[in-house]
Design a protein around this motif. Sequence first.
Motif, mmCIF file in Angstrom:
data_model
loop_
_atom_site.group_PDB
_atom_site.id
_atom_site.type_symbol
_atom_site.label_atom_id
_atom_site.label_comp_id
_atom_site.label_asym_id
_atom_site.label_seq_id
_atom_site.Cartn_x
_atom_site.Cartn_y
_atom_site.Cartn_z
ATOM 1 N N GLY A 89 -47.860 14.422 -27.630
ATOM 2 C CA GLY A 89 -47.081 14.416 -26.408
ATOM 3 C C GLY A 89 -47.462 15.572 -25.509
ATOM 4 N N GLU A 132 -47.195 15.926 -32.460
ATOM 5 C CA GLU A 132 -47.592 14.562 -32.779
ATOM 6 C C GLU A 132 -46.442 13.593 -32.522
ATOM 7 O OE1 GLU A 132 -50.009 12.086 -36.226
ATOM 8 O OE2 GLU A 132 -49.296 14.127 -36.632
ATOM 9 N N LEU A 133 -46.784 12.447 -31.922
ATOM 10 C CA LEU A 133 -45.784 11.449 -31.578
ATOM 11 C C LEU A 133 -45.621 10.433 -32.703
ATOM 12 C CD1 LEU A 133 -46.820 10.734 -27.865
ATOM 13 C CD2 LEU A 133 -44.880 12.118 -28.654
ATOM 14 N N TYR A 160 -46.223 3.940 -32.098
ATOM 15 C CA TYR A 160 -45.986 3.111 -30.909
ATOM 16 C C TYR A 160 -45.735 3.915 -29.635
ATOM 17 C CZ TYR A 160 -45.632 -0.513 -34.441
ATOM 18 O OH TYR A 160 -45.897 -1.338 -35.500
ATOM 19 N N GLU A 161 -45.592 5.244 -29.729
ATOM 20 C CA GLU A 161 -45.461 6.048 -28.510
ATOM 21 C C GLU A 161 -46.842 6.453 -28.024
ATOM 22 O OE1 GLU A 161 -42.692 9.168 -28.078
ATOM 23 O OE2 GLU A 161 -41.163 8.246 -29.367
ATOM 24 N N VAL A 162 -47.053 6.357 -26.709
ATOM 25 C CA VAL A 162 -48.361 6.633 -26.122
ATOM 26 C C VAL A 162 -48.482 8.119 -25.789
ATOM 27 C CG1 VAL A 162 -49.889 6.141 -24.175
ATOM 28 C CG2 VAL A 162 -48.561 4.297 -25.212
ATOM 29 N N GLY A 163 -49.595 8.700 -26.214
ATOM 30 C CA GLY A 163 -49.858 10.102 -25.913
ATOM 31 C C GLY A 163 -51.346 10.378 -25.851
ATOM 32 N N HIS A 169 -52.075 5.119 -29.041
ATOM 33 C CA HIS A 169 -50.905 5.086 -29.925
ATOM 34 C C HIS A 169 -51.321 4.568 -31.296
ATOM 35 C CE1 HIS A 169 -50.982 0.830 -28.634
ATOM 36 N NE2 HIS A 169 -50.362 0.579 -29.782
ATOM 37 N N ASP A 199 -49.958 2.095 -34.654
ATOM 38 C CA ASP A 199 -48.963 1.100 -35.028
ATOM 39 C C ASP A 199 -48.338 1.499 -36.369
ATOM 40 O OD1 ASP A 199 -50.755 0.418 -37.047
ATOM 41 O OD2 ASP A 199 -51.269 -1.550 -36.220
ATOM 42 N N ASP A 243 -54.996 3.082 -25.035
ATOM 43 C CA ASP A 243 -54.272 2.461 -23.928
ATOM 44 C C ASP A 243 -54.926 2.727 -22.584
ATOM 45 O OD1 ASP A 243 -51.502 1.419 -25.085
ATOM 46 O OD2 ASP A 243 -51.991 3.275 -26.121
ATOM 47 N N ASN A 280 -45.140 3.563 -15.078
ATOM 48 C CA ASN A 280 -46.450 3.913 -15.639
ATOM 49 C C ASN A 280 -47.221 2.643 -15.982
ATOM 50 O OD1 ASN A 280 -45.703 6.574 -15.484
ATOM 51 N ND2 ASN A 280 -45.257 6.788 -17.659
#
Length: 552
Positions: free
Chosen positions: A382, A387-388, A391-394, A437, A439, A447, A460
């Motif tokens: 992030g 670390e995220l 499924y979260e985009v970073g 991301h 899974d 992405d 976004n």
Amino acid sequence: MITRLARLCGFGAEAVETFARNGLLRPVPPADLARMVEAFRHFHVTPATGVAMAAARWPDRPAILDEDGSLTFAELDARVVALARALYDRFGVRPGRTVAIMWPNHRGFVEAVAAVSRLGADLLLLNTGLAGPRLRDILRRENVHTLIAAPELPPVDFTGTRTGDLDELIASATAAATFAATSATSATASAAASEPPAPRRPGRLVLLTSGTTGAPKGATRRLSLTALAEPFTSMLATVPLRSGEPILIAPPLFHGLGLLWYGVALVLGCPVVLTRRFDPGTVLRALDRHRATAMVAVPVMLRRLLAHDVQPLPHLRVVVSGGSALPPDLATAFMDAYGDVLYNLYGSTEVGWATLATPADLRAAPDTIGRPTRGTTVVIAGPDGRELPPYEVGRVLVGGGLTFSGYSGGGDDASTKASTKAGAEAGGLLSTGDLGHRDGRGRLFIDGREDDMIVSGGENVFPQEVENFLGRHPGVADVAVLGVPDEEYGQRLAAYVVREPGARLSADELKQAVKAELGGYKVPRDIEFVPAVPRNQTGKVDRRELGGTMSS
């Protein structure tokens, strides 16, 4: 040497099993082993070492298969020694000096690279498409002492440029290009030649970034056995390559992808099939004629092979894709045509290779880049560097022994410093510039680029998602989706689409499809049909040329 590599891996039993399966653990006569150890002691982890060790272990095995015929490892090594001696004597190539090589996929490239690295000089690999002011700027910026170019590639028009610090380069470039073209391809080059002095340390390897959005920068590396051990062994444990089996390398050897797999082929003693230019029919015939079990290609090459007549290739077990994003529809279509042989490699000039997707991964999730190779750390971070969760985009951050050591030739521009700072804030990991991301199964997905994400009307939007969707639409042969400025929304998407022959697509049809599947805010405001999407030699979209083409 192989046993030492296994110990360095830190997982000796698994490494030994992998090397045995790949055919590397067969007995080596003591005299040959001594020559291999001596080569490593003199030349360290360099192409010169790979050629010398392969010549000691497999002297009569074919090393190169190209338009000029076959060359064994022993013949290749002898020619490399002769060329190194001449470069040392006639052109003053020494440690600390930079030699640029500009040669297509051919034995001449292999010989020149090994000869220069044998001398401990710094090695700069040039795109064969460079010309004019851009090439002159790179030669000056990288302080090139000698330029070796293929005879069919007059690398630069020196007319009117004999000024300043290019004087010495101009004199040596013309002579070295002519000399290398004759010496590296002459039959007499295989005659015994005395060894030039061995360098005390290996030279740097400088690879140019793709330069699709700006001037190419030089990314430097000095490789070590320790740094290579884990990722190399992890790759061999996943990709079923075997020692001695031919491998066709289609991407340019001056690019990181082609050079990486040439190094793999050297270690395995695999004959390398090379063609100066990519032509689908030529490649398919070469795969069949040489019974190649593996091929390395970039996605645009795979698409061109599919557009050609699909033919049975029963010996083909491995196809490695890399260099640019692999469209999901292409991954599925290629495996439907040639079987589950496709592996997707993710990396960059700066980070080396980072993740690998197997055919099983691509069947389950065609848009995945797979999982990190052993010895490599990949973090989805992030804004604060933490670390995220899945499924979260970073930001995609990578660490490991294959990451580069910095830009050469004064490449410390604002974007370079920002990337280095971001990496330091994330615990020393290097930013790839991508957003991605994970899974729930640990598979990684890209992405889009950090500088590609747009904010349109407060939302976004990632162009890559829309590009992947349009690429699967019936009648679409190729597509590029970019963010462009918009007075009302701040930014908007623009799509450039190539129709398949005979397809009658309309912009409204494509917009409706995106709206129904992805949502109204992801619909490109502009859809333009174009004859072709401009791409560089590794298949990446050339955004500068695309922008210029669309505005003209």
